[in-house]
Each structure stands twice: as C-alpha cells, then as structure tokens.
Scaffold this motif. Structure first.
Motif, short mmCIF file in Angstrom:
data_model
loop_
_atom_site.label_atom_id
_atom_site.label_comp_id
_atom_site.label_asym_id
_atom_site.label_seq_id
_atom_site.Cartn_x
_atom_site.Cartn_y
_atom_site.Cartn_z
N ASN A 250 -38.24 18.35 -40.68
CA ASN A 250 -37.32 18.83 -39.64
C ASN A 250 -36.79 17.62 -38.88
O ASN A 250 -37.07 16.47 -39.25
CB ASN A 250 -38.01 19.87 -38.74
N ILE A 251 -36.07 17.87 -37.80
CA ILE A 251 -35.44 16.78 -37.04
C ILE A 251 -36.48 15.78 -36.51
O ILE A 251 -36.19 14.60 -36.35
CB ILE A 251 -34.54 17.37 -35.91
N SER A 252 -37.72 16.27 -36.27
CA SER A 252 -38.78 15.35 -35.82
C SER A 252 -39.11 14.33 -36.90
O SER A 252 -39.42 13.18 -36.60
CB SER A 252 -40.06 16.11 -35.47
#
Ligand SMILES: *[C@@H]1O[C@H](CO)[C@@H](O)[C@H](O)[C@H]1NC(C)=O
Ligand SMILES: *[C@@H]1O[C@H](CO)[C@@H](O)[C@H](O)[C@H]1NC(C)=O
Ligand SMILES: *[C@@H]1O[C@H](CO)[C@@H](O)[C@H](O)[C@H]1NC(C)=O
Ligand SMILES: *[C@@H]1O[C@H](CO)[C@@H](O)[C@H](O)[C@H]1NC(C)=O
Ligand SMILES: *[C@@H]1O[C@H](CO)[C@@H](O)[C@H](O)[C@H]1NC(C)=O
Ligand SMILES: *[C@@H]1O[C@H](CO)[C@@H](O)[C@H](O)[C@H]1NC(C)=O
Ligand SMILES: *[C@@H]1O[C@H](CO)[C@@H](O)[C@H](O)[C@H]1NC(C)=O
Ligand SMILES: *[C@@H]1O[C@H](CO)[C@@H](O)[C@H](O)[C@H]1NC(C)=O
Length: 281
Positions: free
Chosen positions: A37-39
């Motif tokens: 994900n964006i993390s």
C-alpha cells in the motif's frame, strides 16, 4: 479451443463478481501489488533518501519528510489518482550522490523511473525487476557501475531502457532480449564488451539502438533482419569482421553509424541506393 477457454474463464470471472465478490482477492494473491500500500511506497522512498549521501540543492532534504505527510506531494513523485500509489519518480538534474537501494523494487505501481544527470553510483539492484508496470528506466549520465542484472529481462512492459553515460561493464545479458516491448535501447558510452547476441533479433518493437562508445567486439548478421529499426549507432567499439550486408536492406533505417571499429570487407554495390532511400525518408 482457445475461444472456449476464454469464454469459460470470462464466465467464471462474471460469476465471481456477481455472486461471490468476497472471493475476488483470491484472484490477485501472488501479485506483489496486492500486498502493498502507500505505506510501502513511503518506506521505499525513505530508504532511497537514506541512500542519498549528498543533496547539494536540498531538493529532498526538507521536502521528502514524514511531516510533509502525503508522499504524492513530494518533489519528483507522481501518483495515480485512482489508486493513490507512486507511478513516477523523476529526480533528474538534482546533483544527487548516493546509490539506489533494492527497496525501490517495492514501488509496485511505478511506470517511470528517471534520475538523469546526477552522480548516483553503485550497482543496479536486481529487485527493480519486480516492477512489472515499468515502461521507462532512464539512469543516463550518472556513475552506475557493475553489470546489467539479467532479471531485468522480466520487465515485460519496458519501452525505454536508457543507461547512456555510466560505467556499466561486461556484456549485455541474453535475458535483456526478452524485453518484447522495448523500443529504445540506449547503452551508449559505457564499458560493455563481448558480442551482441543474435537474440537482439527477438526485439520486434525496437526502433532506436545506441550501443556506440563501448567495447563490443561482434554484431550478429541478424541485426540486419530487423526491419523496424530506424537508428543504429555502433561507432567507436571494437567490432571486427565483415559488415553484415543485411543492414543495408533495413527498410526504416535512416542512421547507421559504424566508424571507428575494425570492420572489414566491402560495401554492397547498392549502398548508394540504400543511402538514397534513407535520405528520402
Ligand atoms: C498498509 O499495510 C500495513 C500492513 O500490511 C498496515 O499496517 C498499514 O496500516 C497499511 N497502511 C495504509 C495507509 O493503508
Ligand atoms: C532543486 O532545487 C533547485 C535549487 O533550489 C531548484 O532550482 C530546482 O528547481 C529544484 N528541482 C526540482 C525538480 O524541484
Ligand atoms: C515539496 O515540493 C513540492 C514540489 O516542488 C512543493 O509543491 C511542496 O510545497 C514542497 N513541500 C514542502 C513541505 O517543502
Ligand atoms: C524528468 O524531469 C526532467 C527535468 O524536469 C524532464 O526534462 C523530463 O522530461 C522528465 N521525465 C519524464 C519521464 O517526464
Ligand atoms: C521492500 O524491499 C526491501 C528490500 O528489497 C525489503 O527488505 C522490505 O522488506 C520490502 N518490503 C516492505 C514492505 O518495505
Ligand atoms: C547532463 O550531463 C551531460 C554529461 O555530463 C552534460 O553534457 C549535459 O550538459 C548535462 N545536462 C544538463 C542539462 O545539465
Ligand atoms: C561502483 O560505485 C560505487 C559507488 O559509487 C563505488 O563505491 C565503487 O567503487 C564503484 N566500483 C567500481 C568497480 O568502480
Ligand atoms: C528470458 O526467456 C528465456 C527463454 O524463454 C527464459 O528461460 C528466461 O527465464 C527469461 N528471463 C527472464 C529474466 O525472464
């Protein structure tokens, strides 16, 4: 047979969407993208920043910071609106010194990676081969060394592979000739040697080829059977033997540079006709 199989798998998909949407994630298991994900993107960028040892214009120093909480606003970073994931990284002309860590291979939605005109060095991480959506790699004018990872041969969407002006050595791994979408291959001004494998003929989309200013010793006759090639730069190498006459029959070729090699043999009688054809285009 093939049509039947296509229909039945489409039907299966429709059924899944209509009745059992809960099972749909099963279809994407195994894809790295589904597990990130964006993390993940943020940690990959922060890992990159931690491998930058000099940022003379302070382009990243304050800007690439967790207090600037949305990484899509970080300088040089572009994101896809729908997925909100990093799709392009362009850190060109920033005077950066450092290396590229394997973590960049976690930017699973990356389409363009461009860091031209910096002083980045070290080897090219094979992990970049995880980036199955990559269309452009431009590392031109840096200090990268070591070899071209053979795993890059799995970048099936790659259209432009540009390492112009680095210190990449040894030969081009044969796996690179698996890059079936490749249109531009620019390895100009490196330290590559050996022969250019005949498998280069497998690259049916290839239009512009820059292999000049290296130490290549052999070009396969096959290169001349590649009709779609428009420019072919091979000057300033250690090419020996006869010029493959087939190059003069390449119908879209407008530039062919062969000077400063050890090529021998005579030019074909119809060379003027070929040159004339080339100028007409
Ligand atoms: C990303 O995934 C990790 C676990 O894989 C989770 O802990 C984290 O909260 C997720 N972050 C976002 C922004 O969804
Ligand atoms: C990097 O910093 C310099 C100096 O502040 C600036 O001129 C340049 O536009 C910056 N580059 C980018 C891509 O923002
Ligand atoms: C980071 O850089 C971007 C693009 O140059 C700019 O729009 C943004 O305001 C900067 N953010 C910070 C916190 O410096
Ligand atoms: C990257 O940035 C440079 C300088 O701003 C620009 O010339 C180049 O076209 C950009 N590359 C891409 C792929 O957009
Ligand atoms: C990203 O890549 C690095 C190095 O390839 C790896 O050690 C790390 O665990 C990866 N995953 C995440 C979620 O950061
Ligand atoms: C990029 O680097 C090359 C090689 O060092 C240099 O000739 C060129 O002028 C540089 N381009 C810019 C815009 O700085
Ligand atoms: C490759 O680049 C790295 C980082 O710039 C450097 O430390 C190393 O000495 C270089 N290796 C060679 C063989 O030039
Ligand atoms: C390239 O293609 C060959 C032959 O199909 C295959 O054995 C090899 O694993 C491929 N390489 C990569 C990096 O995908």
């Amino acid at each position: 047979m093939a049509i039947t199989r296509f229909l039945s798998s489409t039907t299966l998909l429709l059924l899944l969407f209509q009745y059992c949407s809960i099972f749909i994630p099963i279809l994407t298991i195994g894809s790295v993208a589904a597990q990130t994900n964006i993390s993940t993107d943020q940690s990959a960028l922060l890992a990159f920043k931690s491998h930058i040892i000099s940022d003379p214009q302070n382009n990243l120093t304050a800007n690439w910071s967790t207090s600037n909480y949305d990484i899509c606003n970080w300088v040089g970073v572009s994101c896809n609106v729908r997925h909100h994931r990093v799709t392009a990284l362009n850190l060109s002309y920033m005077g950066l010194t450092g290396t590229i860590p394997p973590h960049l291979g976690n930017l699973s939605f990356l389409v363009e990676l461009e860091v031209r005109n910096n002083s980045l060095g070290g080897t090219l991480p094979p992990e970049l081969s995880h980036l199955r959506t990559l269309k452009l790699i431009s590392l031109r004018f840096n200090d990268f060394n070591g070899t071209i990872p053979s795993r890059f041969g799995s970048l099936s969407k790659l259209q432009t592979f540009d390492l112009y002006g680095n210190q990449i050595s040894v030969s081009i791994p044969n796996d690179i000739f698996n890059l079936s979408a490749l249109q531009v291959l620019n390895l100009r001004d490196n330290e590559l040697s050996g022969s250019i494998a005949r498998e280069i003929g497998n690259l049916t989309m290839l239009k512009r080829v820059f292999l000049d200013f290296n130490m290549f010793e052999e070009i396969p006759n096959l290169i001349g059977s590649k009709d779609e090639v428009e420019t072919l730069f091979l000057q300033v190498n250690a090419l020996k033997g006869p010029i493959p006459v087939a190059v003069f029959n390449m119908s879209f070729l407008t530039v062919l540079a062969l000077t400063q090699n050890n090529l021998s043999g005579s030019l074909p009688d119809n060379i003027y006709a070929s040159i004339f054809q080339a100028f007409k285009r």
